[in-house]
Design an enzyme around this catalytic site. Structure first.
Site, PDB file in Angstrom:
ATOM      1  CE  LYS A 196      38.210   0.902  28.252  1.00 53.96           C
ATOM      2  NZ  LYS A 196      39.360   1.782  28.181  1.00 53.96           N
TER       3      LYS A 196
HETATM    4  C1  LIG Z   1      40.842   1.972  28.433  1.00 55.37           C
HETATM    5  C2  LIG Z   1      41.415   2.569  29.630  1.00 55.37           C
HETATM    6  C3  LIG Z   1      42.363   3.602  29.581  1.00 55.37           C
HETATM    7  C4  LIG Z   1      43.082   4.018  28.319  1.00 55.37           C
HETATM    8  O1  LIG Z   1      42.295   4.359  27.273  1.00 55.37           O
HETATM    9  P1  LIG Z   1      42.848   4.279  25.764  1.00 55.37           P
HETATM   10  O2  LIG Z   1      41.783   5.004  25.010  1.00 55.37           O
HETATM   11  O3  LIG Z   1      42.943   2.844  25.411  1.00 55.37           O
HETATM   12  O4  LIG Z   1      44.156   4.970  25.718  1.00 55.37           O
HETATM   13  C5  LIG Z   1      42.749   4.208  30.756  1.00 55.37           C
HETATM   14  N1  LIG Z   1      42.273   3.802  31.939  1.00 55.37           N
HETATM   15  C6  LIG Z   1      41.400   2.787  32.044  1.00 55.37           C
HETATM   16  C7  LIG Z   1      40.901   2.396  33.394  1.00 55.37           C
HETATM   17  C8  LIG Z   1      40.955   2.127  30.896  1.00 55.37           C
HETATM   18  O5  LIG Z   1      40.114   1.097  31.011  1.00 55.37           O
END
Ligand SMILES: *Cc1c(COP(=O)(O)O)cnc(C)c1O
Length: 396
Positions: A196
């Site tokens: 991210k």
């Molecule tokens: C990455 C992601 C999540 C979950 O995040 P984590 O930190 O991996 O638990 C939830 N929703 C979307 C759209 C994502 O891309």
């Protein structure tokens, strides 16, 4: 004459695999983490509160509750929104599975809605069609970093008296009609997984302007303990009370120190992502095999992913073949995402196929090209070279 595809034994455009996304960690990040490791607080200390303040400063949100993953953030929001047994929550048919799993954690029922053809975000018209007396919330994912149609969704939320949970895992730093992501809905969740925009290793947060909701989510991440009783002098100082069922979703100070340091660099990273997208768009505009992602005029995308769509009618190859050919050239492409109702767990719950015409048709065409702030100009050139090679090999 173009060179032979690496898939057919030719020379790949580059020697090592180019990842599709990934973190940037520098000496300042490492120093920040080391400082915490030398302090008294590894968890539930001052870095957590400080990270939460930084997130509020960056977005303009009033409250931030940091937790140990984006999934935990969604779960906290779903619980605070009051989702319970038998409640329906409308979720986009294409997202990371956590967007729907959070509803199941609360024993609710995800109801999948179709997507807008341009942004691949949840389609408010289809959302409205799927609202029933049992609908208790809408999950809105800003797919690939591009904000949803938040006004239309807020309008529905108001009319039907339900909250929107904005899953903003892709869109930290995006802007919708001049307003920052993180402030657009009652609940705005983020992920700080390494793919991210910023990372804490693992981590997440819920941003909200609602003080009561923030308070309830702080308790939720800490076993459901009501620490307010101490503040109000209601109980002896050794006592604590568990007022609802919570979890251990606490994020360590170690991770938050990394997050604070990362956040100071986000503005520059967003600019770099935008510059890469501009260069991609210029170089790929003449490739008939690609439909490029667009930005709506009232939005600034955070450009988490660069998701192109293949125009099958221009090619003698399937998406799977193009994918394999790009991987063979050492371009780390990916596909975001397989429709959630297609997953075995969801199929076992009774979800079928063929009910989301846009999502299920567009899924077959999706391809995510590498996009992250540390990409070099040479990396970009390699991606474009590989696409040119593939176009010349497979053009119809
Ligand atoms: C990455 C992601 C999540 C979950 O995040 P984590 O930190 O991996 O638990 C939830 N929703 C979307 C759209 C994502 O891309």
């Amino acid at each position: 004459m173009m060179s032979k595809l690496a898939l057919d034994g030719g020379q790949p455009v580059r020697a090592s695999m180019l990842r599709y996304a990934g973190q940037s960690v520098d000496a300042a990040d490492r120093r920040a983490v080391e400082e915490v490791l030398r302090s008294d607080w590894l968890t539930t200390g001052p870095a957590v509160a400080s990270f939460e303040r930084s997130l509020c400063d960056f977005t303009g949100a009033r409250h931030a509750v940091a937790v140990n993953s984006g999934t935990a953030a969604l779960h906290a929001a779903a619980c605070a929104a009051g989702i319970g047994s038998g409640d329906e929550v409308i979720v986009p048919a294409i997202s990371f599975v956590a967007s729907a799993n959070c509803v199941l954690y609360q024993r609710g029922t995800p109801v999948f809605a179709d997507l807008c053809p341009d942004t691949l975000n949840i389609d408010p018209t289809d959302v409205e069609r799927k609202i029933t007396p049992r609908t208790r919330a809408i999950v809105a994912v800003d797919f690939a970093g591009h904000p949803c149609d938040h006004d239309a969704l807020s309008g529905l939320a108001r009319n039907y008296g339900i909250p929107v949970i904005a899953d903003s895992a892709h869109s930290l730093g995006a802007v919708y009609q001049g307003r920052n992501v993180g402030t657009l809905q009652r609940f705005n969740t983020f992920s700080f997984h390494p793919v991210k925009h910023i990372t804490t290793g693992e981590g997440g947060a819920v941003l909200t302007d609602d003080e009561k909701m923030a308070h309830s989510m702080r308790s939720f991440r800490h076993h459901g303990i009501d620490f307010d009783l101490h503040a109000r002098g209601k109980i002896n100082s050794w006592e604590y009370d568990v007022v609802t069922l919570g979890f251990n979703y606490r994020i360590p100070d170690i991770n938050c120190a990394l997050g604070i340091s990362q956040l100071t660099k986000l503005k520059g990273w967003l600019e770099r992502r935008r510059a890469i997208v501009t260069a991609y768009r210029k170089a790929m505009a003449e490739l008939p095999m690609l439909q490029l992602p667009e930005e709506r005029p009232d939005c600034l995308s955070a450009w988490h992913l660069y998701v192109v769509r293949l125009n099958a009618e221009t090619l003698n190859a399937s998406r799977a073949e193009v994918f394999a050919a790009l991987r063979a050239e050492n371009i780390g492409v990916n596909v975001h995402y397989i429709p959630i109702p297609w997953m075995t767990h969801y199929a076992n719950l009774g979800y079928g196929r063929g009910q989301w015409p846009v999502a299920e048709t567009e899924y077959e065409r999706l391809l995510s090209l590498p996009l992250f702030q540390d990409m070099t100009d040479q990396d970009m050139t390699d991606v474009i070279k590989a696409l040119d090679k593939i176009w010349n090999a497979y053009r119809r």
